[in-house]
Design a protein around this motif. Structure first.
Motif, PDB file in Angstrom:
ATOM      1  N   GLY A 157       6.492  -6.350  -8.061  1.00  0.00           N
ATOM      2  CA  GLY A 157       6.955  -5.096  -8.723  1.00  0.00           C
ATOM      3  C   GLY A 157       7.639  -3.968  -7.767  1.00  0.00           C
ATOM      4  N   ILE A 158       8.474  -4.534  -6.922  1.00  0.00           N
ATOM      5  CA  ILE A 158       9.247  -3.661  -6.345  1.00  0.00           C
ATOM      6  C   ILE A 158      10.869  -3.930  -6.572  1.00  0.00           C
ATOM      7  CG2 ILE A 158       7.592  -3.358  -4.400  1.00  0.00           C
ATOM      8  CD1 ILE A 158       9.233  -5.705  -2.751  1.00  0.00           C
TER       9      ILE A 158
ATOM     10  N   ASP B 165       0.863  -1.066   0.089  1.00  0.00           N
ATOM     11  CA  ASP B 165      -0.067  -0.044   0.082  1.00  0.00           C
ATOM     12  C   ASP B 165       0.946   1.337  -0.058  1.00  0.00           C
ATOM     13  OD1 ASP B 165      -1.774   2.088   0.391  1.00  0.00           O
ATOM     14  OD2 ASP B 165      -2.552   1.193   2.321  1.00  0.00           O
ATOM     15  N   TYR B 166       1.080   1.937  -1.208  1.00  0.00           N
ATOM     16  CA  TYR B 166       1.754   3.040  -1.442  1.00  0.00           C
ATOM     17  C   TYR B 166       1.289   4.184  -0.755  1.00  0.00           C
ATOM     18  CZ  TYR B 166       4.746   0.294  -4.477  1.00  0.00           C
ATOM     19  OH  TYR B 166       5.588  -0.476  -5.029  1.00  0.00           O
ATOM     20  N   ASN B 167       0.004   4.253  -0.107  1.00  0.00           N
ATOM     21  CA  ASN B 167      -0.606   5.336   0.460  1.00  0.00           C
ATOM     22  C   ASN B 167      -0.381   5.363   2.143  1.00  0.00           C
ATOM     23  OD1 ASN B 167      -1.221   6.994  -1.556  1.00  0.00           O
ATOM     24  ND2 ASN B 167      -2.874   5.545  -2.127  1.00  0.00           N
ATOM     25  N   SER B 168      -0.052   4.041   2.558  1.00  0.00           N
ATOM     26  CA  SER B 168       0.278   4.117   3.835  1.00  0.00           C
ATOM     27  C   SER B 168       1.703   4.783   4.272  1.00  0.00           C
ATOM     28  CB  SER B 168       0.331   2.233   4.128  1.00  0.00           C
ATOM     29  OG  SER B 168       1.060   2.244   5.484  1.00  0.00           O
ATOM     30  N   LEU B 169       1.497   4.778   5.665  1.00  0.00           N
ATOM     31  CA  LEU B 169       2.715   5.798   6.290  1.00  0.00           C
ATOM     32  C   LEU B 169       3.873   4.715   6.570  1.00  0.00           C
ATOM     33  CD1 LEU B 169       1.134   7.800   9.345  1.00  0.00           C
ATOM     34  CD2 LEU B 169       2.669   8.686   7.351  1.00  0.00           C
ATOM     35  N   LYS B 170       3.293   3.251   6.541  1.00  0.00           N
ATOM     36  CA  LYS B 170       4.334   2.463   6.828  1.00  0.00           C
ATOM     37  C   LYS B 170       5.576   2.479   5.710  1.00  0.00           C
ATOM     38  CE  LYS B 170       1.886  -0.717   9.955  1.00  0.00           C
ATOM     39  NZ  LYS B 170       1.106  -1.824   9.934  1.00  0.00           N
ATOM     40  N   PRO B 171       6.964   2.238   5.888  1.00  0.00           N
ATOM     41  CA  PRO B 171       7.797   2.120   4.879  1.00  0.00           C
ATOM     42  C   PRO B 171       7.453   0.665   4.131  1.00  0.00           C
ATOM     43  CG  PRO B 171       8.794   2.747   6.900  1.00  0.00           C
ATOM     44  CD  PRO B 171       7.399   2.409   7.255  1.00  0.00           C
ATOM     45  N   ILE B 172       7.855   0.870   2.703  1.00  0.00           N
ATOM     46  CA  ILE B 172       7.345  -0.441   1.895  1.00  0.00           C
ATOM     47  C   ILE B 172       8.064  -1.754   2.515  1.00  0.00           C
ATOM     48  CG2 ILE B 172       7.435  -1.254  -0.316  1.00  0.00           C
ATOM     49  CD1 ILE B 172       5.901   1.256  -0.056  1.00  0.00           C
ATOM     50  N   TYR B 173       9.311  -1.366   2.934  1.00  0.00           N
ATOM     51  CA  TYR B 173      10.030  -2.782   3.348  1.00  0.00           C
ATOM     52  C   TYR B 173       9.330  -3.373   4.782  1.00  0.00           C
ATOM     53  CZ  TYR B 173      12.586   0.167   6.900  1.00  0.00           C
ATOM     54  OH  TYR B 173      12.916   0.812   8.043  1.00  0.00           O
TER      55      TYR B 173
ATOM     56  N   GLN C 145       6.120  -3.044   5.382  1.00  0.00           N
ATOM     57  CA  GLN C 145       5.304  -3.787   4.931  1.00  0.00           C
ATOM     58  C   GLN C 145       5.273  -5.221   4.348  1.00  0.00           C
ATOM     59  OE1 GLN C 145       2.453  -1.856   2.437  1.00  0.00           O
ATOM     60  NE2 GLN C 145       3.190   0.268   2.688  1.00  0.00           N
TER      61      GLN C 145
ATOM     62  N   THR D 124      14.623  -3.215  -1.908  1.00  0.00           N
ATOM     63  CA  THR D 124      13.563  -3.057  -0.985  1.00  0.00           C
ATOM     64  C   THR D 124      13.198  -4.292  -0.615  1.00  0.00           C
ATOM     65  OG1 THR D 124      12.830  -1.080  -2.466  1.00  0.00           O
ATOM     66  CG2 THR D 124      11.390  -1.864  -0.548  1.00  0.00           C
TER      67      THR D 124
END
Lengths: 308, 136
Positions: free
Chosen positions: B48-49, B7-15, B17, B53
């Motif tokens: 797709g990352i 979720d790119y709209n989350s405050l959580k960093p991608i890694y 997540q 990451t």
């Protein structure tokens, strides 16, 4: 000692400046890129992205400062130049050449050019190898130039606006191809694009420039963590933001927004919630916009004012 | 295969997540202890990352002992990882509940002592009676 000294810096720019007769395109730019990465070169029109890429590819020479690729200046240096490819959406190939002949030229210029892979990509993207380069549409020309750049497998691969004119489905395929090829052959891929939201997941790093100057360079996750957006009551918002570095704010009839340049730590998140403010992430594309925007709401309003 | 979702709209960093997604798959049993875990390349390809990451997400779990590198083999889920995750999750869940409780108390200006009293009373009221009969 072996003859090639290992330089961890793939690209090293130091107070790099490039002047054209009418403008300064790059202004004291200093940064280094090490190892393999997919780095997004982000900036507005005229920020100096193409100039920077062309300097890296040895197609231009710096006015002042230093630029090294693998520890050596790229200009007139065949040892370095065979390891760099610059691919822009409309490379100036001979318009009468057929695509397969353009590929043959690349094969001659780049020792590691993977012709088999290039041919596969041509058919994957439904291009006709017998078509003449000059007959391609903007989108198809972009696809073809991307193929040429990717199949070079150059340790430094520079994609200048690779998706210009492409439809959404083609862009998606292109990104997937790029990512998978990068996983197979890690290298430094520098990619400029105005569609940062589409590619943010694929990137590891961001190099943001504005008016020839470096604005931000680093890991994209760090960029994501360097700001937050607040929404809510205007008075609460203003007192919450007091003393903070506010990048952008908008007080409207329907909504009040502030973008704060600060890491949203747990404490801030809780404080904002307790104050009744909605705190959310600022996507890198928006953040880059806030960091480089130079027009104001007032200027926008002025456009429709009559000056007698 | 992968139910992970970024979720790119989350405050959580991608890694983070990614690390949490893998944790969830261990909790649900989709990933078995001592069994293989998604590789960096699989995560990169399917989500797709950027592989860096994905690696960062995996490393978070290696560092806290949920995943381990097996000699000559790929990454596996550590033995005992699941029970440790369950314990940590219970801790987390309680933390969230306590946070909600305290903020609810603040909203109505309930004092700390009163809240603690209420918690204590609740404990007493619901303490198991002698004879072990369950009270509704």
């Amino acid at each position: 000692m072996s003859d090639h000294k290992k330089d961890p810096n793939v690209i090293r720019a130091e107070i790099l400046t490039k002047k054209y007769p009418d403008k300064k395109a790059l202004d004291n730019l200093t940064f280094t890129i090490q190892g393999s990465s997919i780095t997004g070169l982000i900036g507005r029109n005229g920020a100096g992205k193409t100039t920077l890429m062309k300097l890296c590819a040895g197609l231009l020479t710096p006015t002042a400062g230093c630029l090294e690729i693998f520890g050596e200046p790229p200009g007139n240096n065949l040892k370095v130049l065979t390891r760099i490819v610059y691919a822009c959406h409309d490379q100036p190939h001979d318009k009468n050449l057929r695509l397969r002949n353009v590929l043959s030229n690349y094969q001659i210029m780049f020792p590691v050019f993977d012709r088999e892979f290039a041919d596969k990509l041509v058919s994957f993207f439904r291009l006709n190898p017998k078509a003449k380069y000059g007959t391609l549409s903007q989108g198809m020309s972009s696809v073809f130039n991307f193929i040429c750049g990717l199949a070079c497998r150059a340790p430094v691969t520079l994609f200048d606006e690779p998706v210009l004119g492409m439809d959404a489905a083609t862009r998606k395929s292109l990104y997937e191809v790029l990512l998978r090829d990068y996983n197979e052959y890690p290298r430094l891929i520098l990619i400029s694009s105005h569609l940062l939201t589409e590619i943010e997941g694929y990137l590891s790093d961001i190099l943001l420039i504005d008016k020839g100057r470096l604005v931000w360079h680093g890991n994209i996750d760090d960029l994501r963590q360097s700001a937050y957006r607040l929404q809510g009551n205007v008075d609460v918002l203003e007192s919450f933001c007091a003393g903070k570095h506010v990048l952008y704010q908008k007080h409207g009839v329907t909504d009040n927004i502030a973008v704060v340049r600060e890491h949203p730590d747990d404490e801030t998140v809780q404080e904002a919630a307790a104050a009744g403010l909605t705190l959310s992430v600022v996507r890198p594309e928006d953040l880059c916009l806030y960091l480089t925007q130079d027009t104001t709401e007032e200027e926008l309003e002025c456009l429709w004012e009559k000056t007698n | 295969m992968i139910v992970l979702h970024i979720d790119y709209n989350s405050l959580k960093p991608i890694y983070i997540q990614i690390a949490e997604g893998i944790k969830n798959d261990i909790l649900s049993g989709r990933l078995a202890e001592k069994g293989p875990v998604y590789s960096q390349l699989v995560l990169s390809k399917e989500l797709g990352i950027n592989p860096a990451t994905a690696a960062k997400g995996i490393n978070v779990l290696v560092q806290n002992g949920i995943l381990e590198k097996q000699r000559g083999m790929s990454m596996v889920v550590a033995a005992g990882a699941r029970s440790r995750l369950i314990a940590a999750k219970q801790d987390d869940d309680l933390h969230t509940l306590v946070a909600a409780l305290v903020s609810a108390a603040r909203k109505i200006n309930l004092s700390e002592d009163r809240l603690l009293d209420m918690v204590q009373n609740r404990f007493t009221e619901t303490a198991p009676k002698e004879g072990n009969e369950e009270n509704e």
